[in-house]
Design a protein around this motif. Structure first.
Motif, mmCIF file in Angstrom:
data_model
loop_
_atom_site.group_PDB
_atom_site.id
_atom_site.type_symbol
_atom_site.label_atom_id
_atom_site.label_comp_id
_atom_site.label_asym_id
_atom_site.label_seq_id
_atom_site.Cartn_x
_atom_site.Cartn_y
_atom_site.Cartn_z
ATOM 1 N N GLY A 199 -2.666 16.476 21.929
ATOM 2 C CA GLY A 199 -1.810 16.830 20.804
ATOM 3 C C GLY A 199 -1.903 18.291 20.395
ATOM 4 O O GLY A 199 -0.979 18.817 19.775
ATOM 5 N N ALA B 113 6.982 17.612 15.822
ATOM 6 C CA ALA B 113 5.916 17.457 14.829
ATOM 7 C C ALA B 113 5.824 16.022 14.307
ATOM 8 O O ALA B 113 4.719 15.491 14.145
ATOM 9 C CB ALA B 113 6.149 18.424 13.666
ATOM 10 N N ALA B 114 6.956 15.411 14.032
ATOM 11 C CA ALA B 114 6.925 14.085 13.406
ATOM 12 C C ALA B 114 6.226 13.039 14.276
ATOM 13 O O ALA B 114 5.321 12.339 13.792
ATOM 14 C CB ALA B 114 8.344 13.646 13.046
ATOM 15 N N GLY C 281 0.071 13.228 21.983
ATOM 16 C CA GLY C 281 -0.831 12.882 20.888
ATOM 17 C C GLY C 281 -1.692 11.681 21.203
ATOM 18 O O GLY C 281 -2.875 11.636 20.837
ATOM 19 N N LEU D 50 4.063 13.464 16.646
ATOM 20 C CA LEU D 50 2.641 13.797 16.779
ATOM 21 C C LEU D 50 1.876 13.401 15.524
ATOM 22 O O LEU D 50 0.788 12.807 15.604
ATOM 23 C CB LEU D 50 2.479 15.302 17.035
ATOM 24 N N GLY D 51 2.452 13.719 14.365
ATOM 25 C CA GLY D 51 1.786 13.366 13.118
ATOM 26 C C GLY D 51 1.644 11.862 12.956
ATOM 27 O O GLY D 51 0.586 11.362 12.535
ATOM 28 N N ILE D 52 2.696 11.129 13.299
ATOM 29 C CA ILE D 52 2.648 9.677 13.141
ATOM 30 C C ILE D 52 1.634 9.060 14.103
ATOM 31 O O ILE D 52 0.832 8.202 13.720
ATOM 32 C CB ILE D 52 4.055 9.084 13.377
ATOM 33 N N SER E 255 -0.910 10.483 15.451
ATOM 34 C CA SER E 255 -2.262 10.867 15.055
ATOM 35 C C SER E 255 -2.727 10.063 13.842
ATOM 36 O O SER E 255 -3.850 9.560 13.811
ATOM 37 C CB SER E 255 -2.310 12.365 14.745
ATOM 38 N N ALA E 256 -1.837 9.943 12.846
ATOM 39 C CA ALA E 256 -2.214 9.208 11.640
ATOM 40 C C ALA E 256 -2.445 7.730 11.943
ATOM 41 O O ALA E 256 -3.304 7.084 11.332
ATOM 42 C CB ALA E 256 -1.130 9.365 10.580
ATOM 43 N N ALA E 257 -1.663 7.203 12.887
ATOM 44 C CA ALA E 257 -1.812 5.788 13.247
ATOM 45 C C ALA E 257 -2.992 5.568 14.182
ATOM 46 O O ALA E 257 -3.276 4.424 14.552
ATOM 47 C CB ALA E 257 -0.531 5.275 13.898
ATOM 48 N N ALA F 129 0.961 20.759 18.888
ATOM 49 C CA ALA F 129 0.784 21.477 17.621
ATOM 50 C C ALA F 129 0.979 22.974 17.813
ATOM 51 O O ALA F 129 1.630 23.641 16.990
ATOM 52 C CB ALA F 129 -0.606 21.188 17.048
ATOM 53 N N VAL G 165 10.891 19.648 14.281
ATOM 54 C CA VAL G 165 10.662 18.359 13.621
ATOM 55 C C VAL G 165 10.522 17.245 14.653
ATOM 56 O O VAL G 165 9.689 16.344 14.505
ATOM 57 C CB VAL G 165 11.810 18.046 12.636
#
Lengths: 420, 60
Positions: free
Chosen positions: A202, A236-237, A197, A239-241, A243-245, A206, A233
């Protein structure tokens, strides 16, 4: 104190563990004469899952006291509630007496799954109703409790996916080895996901999550692939964090200190950084009566420290997605921590500060002596800040970072009354 | 359906696919996830799985 349970609809004094005749003694108690004493969830002294009853039998104290302690612990951080859930999931049910009808509720605390699931969904839904702040509002029961309970629940689901149970003399060591290997494998998955990510790959992760989901769907006919939820999980977790950060490993990583002597040394677009610490010391800058300087700081993960002289007003608009925002006399922390102050002030000299950090802290220091090369404990004086922002002034903001006066800039955010 | 399909795997598969698609869209730049939204998304996925698992009478 015995209670009415599915296994024992008519409890009485004779049902207490200590009062049972020898032939009704639980297997655990009999085993304790020949081996180590083991902790089980009680079958007979149970309100929900028998955790308190089992602890009471184990420590020979009244389970009511333990239940009260568990209930009370919910209001002092929730650690006891998590411990209860963890014990309900992982402490085995007391072995039944031969011939006794097994209790499905005791062997499989299924109610916990849907209770935790319902709480998690309520938590997720609450995100949309409470100013996009998921840990606020009436569903707040403590982020650590929610997260750990979800992890425990996921492990429990995976545990029930048909994985063969291992017993025997070497079973404990083998289980420990397998658990360690699984943990390492999941950690590797998480690191790979985060790395992908942060390096712009990323999409691969995904797609892998989607494929795992399709694998779960394909295996639904067999029903023995629930373990795929855990790696899904784990991928995914992170990668999401990441990306969001907005973490990008192509950005700079490390610690940076800036001490501009003039406003012209400050980049026009401010300071952006990926991971680490930014310390911006403006105490040596050419502050003059009437000078107003705009400063933008954007950090992915880490800390932002900004220092100004004690007589400089800081008109601030600071936020941290997860972390803490601190200015002299004020503190905001948690998720979506935000702070605005002195935005209507016309006092000079004045710093118009816009700071954002995805994960970490933003701190403003107005002490003339405190070092900001490391995390400052002393931030200065709130009284000095108030005094500095009290004087009226009408000097326009220098928006290009070069200290050149220009037309007054419209505020980026609605004006709010001054805090503190 | 109950006997032929594992409802937990079915629900988990749908939830994980949905989560993967959202992440995919985020990586492609079509949506932007905040940390709060990521937390809510994970909680919703795991919560749904746990809820279905808890309500699943077969309990497989």
């Amino acid at each position: 104190m015995s209670e009415q349970t599915p296994d024992n609809p008519n409890p009485g004094p004779g049902d207490r563990p200590d009062d049972l005749p020898t032939e009704r003694q639980p297997e655990a108690a009999q085993r304790s004469e020949h081996g180590p004493k083991r902790l089980f969830r009680s079958r007979r002294d149970r309100v929900w899952t028998g955790v308190a009853g089992g602890l009471g039998e184990y420590f020979r104290i009244d389970p009511v006291i333990i239940r009260i302690a568990f209930a009370a612990s919910v209001f002092i951080g929730g650690l006891g509630a998590f411990a209860y859930i963890a014990m309900a999931l992982f402490v085995p049910a007391e072995p039944g007496v031969p011939g006794e009808k097994p209790s499905a509720a005791a062997d499989n605390p299924r109610w916990l799954a849907w209770v935790v699931g319902a709480v998690a969904i309520a938590f997720a839904l609450s995100w949309g109703f409470w100013d996009h702040r998921p840990f606020h509002g009436p569903f707040f029961i403590g982020p650590p409790l929610v997260i750990l309970a979800l992890v425990a629940g996921a492990i429990w689901i995976a545990r029930g996916s048909g994985t063969p149970r291992i017993s025997g003399p070497g079973g404990v060591l083998l289980r420990l080895t397998i658990a360690t290997a699984v943990f390492i494998a999941l950690a590797v998955c998480a690191v790979i996901s985060a790395w992908a990510g942060a390096t712009g790959h990323g999409v691969v992760v995904a797609v892998a999550v989607v494929v795992i989901g399709l694998g779960l769907l394909a295996s639904a006919g067999r029903g023995n692939a629930r373990w795929l939820i855990v790696p899904a999980v784990a991928l995914a977790a992170p990668l999401g964090i990441v990306s969001a950060a907005n973490i990008r490993f192509s950005d700079e990583i490390g610690d940076r200190s800036y001490t501009p002597n003039t406003f012209a040394d400050i980049p026009a677009d401010g300071y952006q950084f990926g991971v680490g610490r930014i310390a911006i010391d403006l105490r040596q800058a050419d502050w003059m009566p009437g000078s107003v300087q705009r400063l933008n700081v954007d950090l992915g993960v880490g800390d932002v420290f900004v220092a100004v002289p004690h007589d400089v007003c800081v008109s601030s608009d600071l936020d941290a997605d997860v972390g803490e925002v601190r200015v002299p006399g004020e503190d905001s922390n948690g998720v979506d921590a935000h702070y605005e102050a002195n935005q209507s002030s016309k006092a000079t000299p004045r710093l118009v500060l816009h700071g954002h950090v995805d994960l970490g802290d933003v701190r403003v220091v107005n002490d003339d002596d405190v070092s900001i090369r490391h995390r400052p404990d002393d931030q200065g004086s709130a009284d000095d800040m108030r005094a500095a922002c009290a004087a009226p002034g009408d000097t326009p903001v220098a928006g290009d970072g070069a200290g050149k006066p220009e037309a007054p800039a419209a505020p980026d955010t609605p004006q709010k009354p001054e805090h503190g | 359906l109950n006997r032929r399909f594992d409802r937990v795997s079915l629900a988990a598969g749908l939830a994980v696919v949905a989560m993967g698609v959202v992440l995919w869209l985020d990586q492609a730049g079509d949506v932007h996830l905040s940390l709060g939204l990521v937390g809510a998304l994970l909680a919703a996925v795991l919560g749904l799985i746990l809820l279905v698992s808890g309500l699943d009478e077969d309990g497989s």
